[in-house]
Enzyme design. Sequence first.
Site, short mmCIF file in Angstrom:
data_model
loop_
_atom_site.label_atom_id
_atom_site.label_comp_id
_atom_site.label_asym_id
_atom_site.label_seq_id
_atom_site.Cartn_x
_atom_site.Cartn_y
_atom_site.Cartn_z
N HIS A 1 0.84 -1.21 0.00
CA HIS A 1 0.00 0.00 0.00
C HIS A 1 0.87 1.26 0.00
O HIS A 1 0.43 2.33 0.39
CB HIS A 1 -0.95 0.03 1.20
CG HIS A 1 -1.68 -1.25 1.42
ND1 HIS A 1 -2.87 -1.55 0.81
CD2 HIS A 1 -1.36 -2.34 2.18
CE1 HIS A 1 -3.28 -2.75 1.17
NE2 HIS A 1 -2.38 -3.27 2.00
N SER B 1 16.64 19.78 -14.94
CA SER B 1 15.63 20.85 -15.02
C SER B 1 16.29 22.13 -15.49
O SER B 1 17.43 22.44 -15.10
CB SER B 1 14.99 21.07 -13.64
OG SER B 1 14.22 22.25 -13.62
#
Length: 463
Positions: A136, A266
């Site tokens: 999970h 970036s």
Amino acid sequence: MSLLFSNATRFSTWRELWLNLAIAEKELGLPIPDQAIAEMRDNLKLNEEQMKAAAEEEKKRRHDVMAHVHVFGTVCPTAAPFVHLGATSCYVTDNADLIFLRRGLDILLPKLALVIQRLSTFAEKYKSLPTLGFTHMQPAQLTTVGKRATLWIQELLWDLRNITRAREDLGFRGVKGTTGTQASFLQLFDGDHDKVEALDERVTQLFDFPYAMPVTGQTYSRKVDIDVLSPLASFAASATKMATDIRLLCHLKEIEEPFEKDQIGSSAMAYKRNPMRSERVCSLARWLGNILHNAHETAGVQWMERTLDDSANRRLTIPEAFLTADVLLTLLQNISEGLVVYPAIIARRIAGELPFMATENIIMAMVRAGGDRQICHEKIRVLSHQAASVVKEQGGENDLIDRVRKDEYFAPIHAKLDSLLDPRSFTGRAEQQVDSFLQKWVEPALQPYREGFKNAKQADLAV
């Protein structure tokens, strides 16, 4: 792969189909001159002038196959009367597509095997390195870095099996005529059914296919395309799973995909090390998985013996599926060859969670030392909540073990705490599972491809 689906390969394959049809027809008694066969064999490749001539002819005739029949005849004058004899357009277009499907799978299979081999090397190297498991996407029992990689490998092994099956199942459309009844060939051989069947078998044999489809309409059933594209779409799911895991691990700073010295993550944030390869895998895999829907719909709407609404769709679907799968394998190879693991980060994350996971071991050790299980459980519960409060509310480190060390109740096991907290004692049979899996499952599956690994180069994404 680009060459396989190029016009040059397509049209030269058509010529090979016409050649083998003529060879088989001659063997079975049709009066086709040796010179005609020789001319066809000598002109299987198209030069630039012939390609232009065929394009001009197609503009005029609005029929690609007949344009190439015409141009082939101009360079093979003796053969011109016999080119395409008794055949329909789908004799060349469909049989060529089946040839391309098989060759395309032949390109993909060794590349997939190489990715599995590269990941197997990674799994072997890190088979004993404990790491926090996640269910999970929440911290769970420990596994190892190598064991996690075997989850990726197992799915890729299934893809190798499924793609191999699809390749081995492929048959040839063969020589079936305009609506699949072989009527034109029956006429050519004066009603001799045995010769028509022999022609079908011989042409299939010349192209080294295991069998000719027993019945077809004008085209081979488009369900065959589903059978081929399904394992490719399934592989896309495997690629997505692996790349997504790596993206998440990059976020956790536990593992990184290759990042080159001068690579920029970036334009604004100079520190960024974005997992762009894995992101590209997920992007392309999504495309490949969805291509399958085209094949499903196309197969379902082939009215009677055929319609033509399949043609333009398949000219996009089939090449793009194979080209996408090919690029995905190059990306996965590049990623698997350059994965970087950060053990210190992994150890730190384990240290933050392991105290909670060790509570059961602590309780069992106290019971063996003469303690009461219920009293011990309550004391651990209270200390655990105090430690959790430090982590969640104060942003501090998990100090549960320090609290246990300071509590005189746990004095009988204070000396054992370090051994109780050894991460390797929490990974179960992960290391042994990796060894067994690689030996019993991976090695046999990769055996047919071992020779090719010797000359395999590292994947280069700069091209």
